[in-house]
Design a protein around this motif. Structure first.
Motif, PDB file in Angstrom:
ATOM      1  N   PHE A  48       0.832  -1.203   0.000  1.00 21.30           N
ATOM      2  CA  PHE A  48       0.000   0.000   0.000  1.00 21.30           C
ATOM      3  C   PHE A  48       0.868   1.255   0.000  1.00 21.30           C
ATOM      4  CE2 PHE A  48      -2.552  -3.517   1.143  1.00 21.30           C
ATOM      5  CZ  PHE A  48      -3.710  -3.283   0.405  1.00 21.30           C
ATOM      6  N   SER A  49       0.333   2.319  -0.601  1.00 24.10           N
ATOM      7  CA  SER A  49       1.101   3.560  -0.725  1.00 24.10           C
ATOM      8  C   SER A  49       1.309   4.172   0.664  1.00 24.10           C
ATOM      9  CB  SER A  49       0.400   4.523  -1.684  1.00 24.10           C
ATOM     10  OG  SER A  49      -0.804   4.962  -1.118  1.00 24.10           O
ATOM     11  N   ASP A  50       2.062   5.256   0.722  1.00 24.66           N
ATOM     12  CA  ASP A  50       2.516   5.780   2.018  1.00 24.66           C
ATOM     13  C   ASP A  50       1.409   6.379   2.905  1.00 24.66           C
ATOM     14  OD1 ASP A  50       5.237   5.188   1.984  1.00 24.66           O
ATOM     15  OD2 ASP A  50       5.665   6.904   0.683  1.00 24.66           O
ATOM     16  N   HIS A  51       0.293   6.793   2.276  1.00 26.10           N
ATOM     17  CA  HIS A  51      -0.717   7.519   3.070  1.00 26.10           C
ATOM     18  C   HIS A  51      -2.119   6.940   2.887  1.00 26.10           C
ATOM     19  CE1 HIS A  51       2.687  10.263   2.637  1.00 26.10           C
ATOM     20  NE2 HIS A  51       2.361  10.614   3.884  1.00 26.10           N
ATOM     21  N   MET A  52      -3.012   7.357   3.768  1.00 26.80           N
ATOM     22  CA  MET A  52      -4.419   6.940   3.658  1.00 26.80           C
ATOM     23  C   MET A  52      -5.305   8.109   4.080  1.00 26.80           C
ATOM     24  SD  MET A  52      -4.541   4.376   6.925  1.00 26.80           S
ATOM     25  CE  MET A  52      -4.450   4.964   8.625  1.00 26.80           C
ATOM     26  N   PHE A  53      -6.515   8.112   3.547  1.00 35.05           N
ATOM     27  CA  PHE A  53      -7.481   9.143   3.917  1.00 35.05           C
ATOM     28  C   PHE A  53      -8.474   8.537   4.899  1.00 35.05           C
ATOM     29  CE2 PHE A  53     -11.675  11.091   3.222  1.00 35.05           C
ATOM     30  CZ  PHE A  53     -11.380  12.406   3.548  1.00 35.05           C
ATOM     31  N   VAL A  54      -8.839   9.297   5.929  1.00 33.60           N
ATOM     32  CA  VAL A  54      -9.788   8.807   6.939  1.00 33.60           C
ATOM     33  C   VAL A  54     -10.801   9.903   7.248  1.00 33.60           C
ATOM     34  CG1 VAL A  54     -10.021   7.685   9.210  1.00 33.60           C
ATOM     35  CG2 VAL A  54      -7.817   7.617   8.045  1.00 33.60           C
ATOM     36  N   CYS A  55     -12.044   9.499   7.470  1.00 38.12           N
ATOM     37  CA  CYS A  55     -13.101  10.441   7.856  1.00 38.12           C
ATOM     38  C   CYS A  55     -14.091   9.675   8.729  1.00 38.12           C
ATOM     39  CB  CYS A  55     -13.756  10.928   6.566  1.00 38.12           C
ATOM     40  SG  CYS A  55     -15.077  12.086   6.764  1.00 38.12           S
ATOM     41  N   ASP A  56     -14.638  10.330   9.754  1.00 34.38           N
ATOM     42  CA  ASP A  56     -15.506   9.618  10.708  1.00 34.38           C
ATOM     43  C   ASP A  56     -16.943  10.110  10.640  1.00 34.38           C
ATOM     44  OD1 ASP A  56     -13.251   8.305  11.857  1.00 34.38           O
ATOM     45  OD2 ASP A  56     -12.802  10.167  12.931  1.00 34.38           O
ATOM     46  N   TYR A  57     -17.839   9.218  10.940  1.00 34.47           N
ATOM     47  CA  TYR A  57     -19.262   9.600  11.049  1.00 34.47           C
ATOM     48  C   TYR A  57     -19.714   9.418  12.492  1.00 34.47           C
ATOM     49  CZ  TYR A  57     -24.272   9.721  10.043  1.00 34.47           C
ATOM     50  OH  TYR A  57     -25.598  10.041  10.015  1.00 34.47           O
ATOM     51  N   PHE A  58     -20.162  10.525  13.097  1.00 37.97           N
ATOM     52  CA  PHE A  58     -20.696  10.525  14.475  1.00 37.97           C
ATOM     53  C   PHE A  58     -21.840  11.523  14.520  1.00 37.97           C
ATOM     54  CE2 PHE A  58     -16.273   9.581  16.077  1.00 37.97           C
ATOM     55  CZ  PHE A  58     -16.598   8.432  16.764  1.00 37.97           C
ATOM     56  N   ASP A  59     -22.773  11.320  15.408  1.00 41.09           N
ATOM     57  CA  ASP A  59     -23.828  12.316  15.633  1.00 41.09           C
ATOM     58  C   ASP A  59     -24.440  12.838  14.334  1.00 41.09           C
ATOM     59  OD1 ASP A  59     -23.584  12.148  18.314  1.00 41.09           O
ATOM     60  OD2 ASP A  59     -22.166  13.832  18.497  1.00 41.09           O
ATOM     61  N   GLY A  60     -24.647  11.944  13.394  1.00 44.53           N
ATOM     62  CA  GLY A  60     -25.371  12.333  12.173  1.00 44.53           C
ATOM     63  C   GLY A  60     -24.571  13.086  11.146  1.00 44.53           C
ATOM     64  N   LEU A 111      -5.080  12.813  -1.540  1.00 42.60           N
ATOM     65  CA  LEU A 111      -4.295  11.591  -1.333  1.00 42.60           C
ATOM     66  C   LEU A 111      -3.452  11.270  -2.571  1.00 42.60           C
ATOM     67  CD1 LEU A 111      -3.751   9.159   0.564  1.00 42.60           C
ATOM     68  CD2 LEU A 111      -5.702   8.010  -0.489  1.00 42.60           C
ATOM     69  N   LEU A 112      -4.058  11.418  -3.741  1.00 47.38           N
ATOM     70  CA  LEU A 112      -3.317  11.100  -4.975  1.00 47.38           C
ATOM     71  C   LEU A 112      -2.199  12.101  -5.235  1.00 47.38           C
ATOM     72  CD1 LEU A 112      -6.110   9.844  -7.391  1.00 47.38           C
ATOM     73  CD2 LEU A 112      -4.463   8.513  -6.088  1.00 47.38           C
ATOM     74  N   LYS A 113      -2.421  13.351  -4.827  1.00 46.75           N
ATOM     75  CA  LYS A 113      -1.352  14.349  -4.985  1.00 46.75           C
ATOM     76  C   LYS A 113      -0.169  13.965  -4.102  1.00 46.75           C
ATOM     77  CE  LYS A 113      -3.968  18.384  -5.387  1.00 46.75           C
ATOM     78  NZ  LYS A 113      -4.355  19.524  -4.597  1.00 46.75           N
ATOM     79  N   ILE A 114      -0.466  13.594  -2.864  1.00 48.84           N
ATOM     80  CA  ILE A 114       0.600  13.267  -1.910  1.00 48.84           C
ATOM     81  C   ILE A 114       1.334  11.988  -2.323  1.00 48.84           C
ATOM     82  CG2 ILE A 114       1.012  12.555   0.498  1.00 48.84           C
ATOM     83  CD1 ILE A 114      -1.264  14.474   1.294  1.00 48.84           C
ATOM     84  N   ASP A 115       0.585  11.007  -2.793  1.00 47.30           N
ATOM     85  CA  ASP A 115       1.202   9.715  -3.148  1.00 47.30           C
ATOM     86  C   ASP A 115       1.416   9.585  -4.662  1.00 47.30           C
ATOM     87  OD1 ASP A 115       1.613   8.832  -0.622  1.00 47.30           O
ATOM     88  OD2 ASP A 115      -0.149   7.534  -0.518  1.00 47.30           O
ATOM     89  N   ARG A 116       1.593  10.711  -5.346  1.00 48.99           N
ATOM     90  CA  ARG A 116       1.665  10.680  -6.816  1.00 48.99           C
ATOM     91  C   ARG A 116       2.829   9.836  -7.341  1.00 48.99           C
ATOM     92  NH1 ARG A 116       0.915  15.256  -9.433  1.00 48.99           N
ATOM     93  NH2 ARG A 116       2.087  14.429 -11.193  1.00 48.99           N
ATOM     94  N   ASP A 117       3.922   9.755  -6.580  1.00 50.47           N
ATOM     95  CA  ASP A 117       5.073   8.966  -7.054  1.00 50.47           C
ATOM     96  C   ASP A 117       4.760   7.471  -7.111  1.00 50.47           C
ATOM     97  OD1 ASP A 117       6.410  11.292  -7.242  1.00 50.47           O
ATOM     98  OD2 ASP A 117       7.645  11.007  -5.437  1.00 50.47           O
ATOM     99  N   TRP A 118       3.678   7.073  -6.448  1.00 47.08           N
ATOM    100  CA  TRP A 118       3.286   5.658  -6.466  1.00 47.08           C
ATOM    101  C   TRP A 118       2.545   5.286  -7.758  1.00 47.08           C
ATOM    102  CZ3 TRP A 118       4.135   1.941  -2.559  1.00 47.08           C
ATOM    103  CH2 TRP A 118       4.793   2.430  -1.428  1.00 47.08           C
ATOM    104  N   ILE A 119       2.209   6.313  -8.557  1.00 45.75           N
ATOM    105  CA  ILE A 119       1.529   6.038  -9.833  1.00 45.75           C
ATOM    106  C   ILE A 119       2.607   6.024 -10.906  1.00 45.75           C
ATOM    107  CG2 ILE A 119      -0.371   6.701 -11.368  1.00 45.75           C
ATOM    108  CD1 ILE A 119      -1.342   8.599  -9.134  1.00 45.75           C
TER     109      ILE A 119
END
Ligand code: COI
Length: 332
Positions: free
Chosen positions: A25-37, A115-123
């Protein structure tokens, strides 16, 4: 968006000429949480393990869906995604069916683009190279109450990819006992559990020498549906036939692109029910010229042979196959 960059890129350890699908897997990942609607706390982090409770509902009730898409880099270092708007739409169609709150277009694309900008060298450039992007969402709420969750995680991870079945001859088995999906079920969604349920029948098929299964309708196993990681096309005489999408068939983005491309080059395309009997008969008379699969991971994959009731049926070797012609057009 909060961004934390890794101090230890792993890219120099990767042999990009020798990749097995979905292992690195590439160096980074994107994360987002769902709480309270609401969805919030969008962030990019170094790729790593995450902390979730053992009681998270996803482990118990399988409330999770995913997407698959590919990013490419052209000779001028420009990054291209293949029809990502379609993946976004299908992501929310799948979520809705699994009672998962839909994600906004802004969160999905901001996360993806950053994410793709940051990990662009992986493409990597060049035909056959891509970065396979895997957005997914799962019920993270710690509770084993058997209802939909109140908390979720939406994440995007990326894995550099060559073709899914690099240099393999693909044999498929027409399934008569097990079913992938039924009317009114979740077959049209990219529900994680759809894939889990295929592993056991596919294990049996693999032991018999096949790579994948052709799924048939759950009522009488005579109508062809799809192959689990791909939609299917049949060339009978000079017509290209594919099953119509339904609530038990995934509405493949590569599938619809191939239909559009084939029509552009004046191929007669029929989206209609195709039966096992028709395949067997046309194979016996020599009218069945080609079978190929389409999907994000496989792109366009020619099938070498199929098996049915302990008999094997080989497809002819063609110099001018439609599958390779259409794959080239799609890649171009
Ligand atoms: C894809 O083509 O993105 C798929 O869904 C196949 C994957 C399960 C490997």
């Amino acid at each position: 968006m909060n961004i934390t960059l890794t101090k230890n890129s792993r890219i120099s350890n990767v042999d990009f000429s020798n990749l097995q699908f979905g292992q690195i897997f590439s160096d980074h990942m994107f994360v987002c949480d769902y709480f309270d609607g609401e969805w919030s706390n969008e962030r990019i982090l170094p790729y790593s393990d995450i902390k979730v409770s053992p009681s998270s509902r996803v482990f118990h009730y399988g409330q999770a869906i995913f997407e698959g898409m590919k990013a490419y880099k052209d000779d001028k270092d420009v990054i291209w995604l293949f029809r990502p708007d379609e993946n976004f739409k299908r992501f929310n169609i799948s979520s809705k069916r699994l009672a998962i709150p839909e994600i906004t277009e802004k969160i999905f694309f901001n996360g993806l683009n950053e994410l793709l900008k940051i990990d662009r060298d992986w493409i990597k450039k060049g035909v056959g190279n891509s970065l396979y992007v895997r957005p997914f969402v799962f019920a993270s709420e710690p509770s084993i109450n058997a209802t939909e969750a109140n908390a979720y995680k939406f994440m995007i991870i990326c894995t550099p990819a060559k073709s899914y079945y690099e240099n393999q001859e693909i044999w498929v088995k027409i399934e008569e006992k097990f079913s992938r999906a039924a009317k009114g079920g979740v077959g049209y969604a990219k529900a994680s559990g759809n894939y889990a349920a295929q592993f056991y029948p596919t294990q049996i098929a693999k032991n018999e020498g096949f790579q994948q299964i052709i799924w048939t309708d759950s009522n009488n196993h005579n109508r062809v549906e799809e192959a689990g990681t791909m939609n299917l096309f049949f060339k009978i005489n000079d017509t290209l036939i594919t099953s119509p999408t339904s609530d038990s068939i995934l509405d493949g983005i590569t599938r619809k692109s191939i239909i559009e491309l084939a029509k552009k080059v004046n191929i007669d395309v029929e989206e209609r029910v195709i039966t096992v009997n028709e395949i067997l008969e046309s194979s016996k008379t020599g009218e069945l010229k080609e079978i190929f699969g389409t999907g994000t991971a496989v792109v366009v994959l020619p099938i070498k042979a199929f098996g049915y009731q302990n008999n094997d049926y080989k497809l002819p070797d063609l110099d001018n196959s439609w599958s390779l012609m259409l794959k080239k057009k799609l890649m171009d």
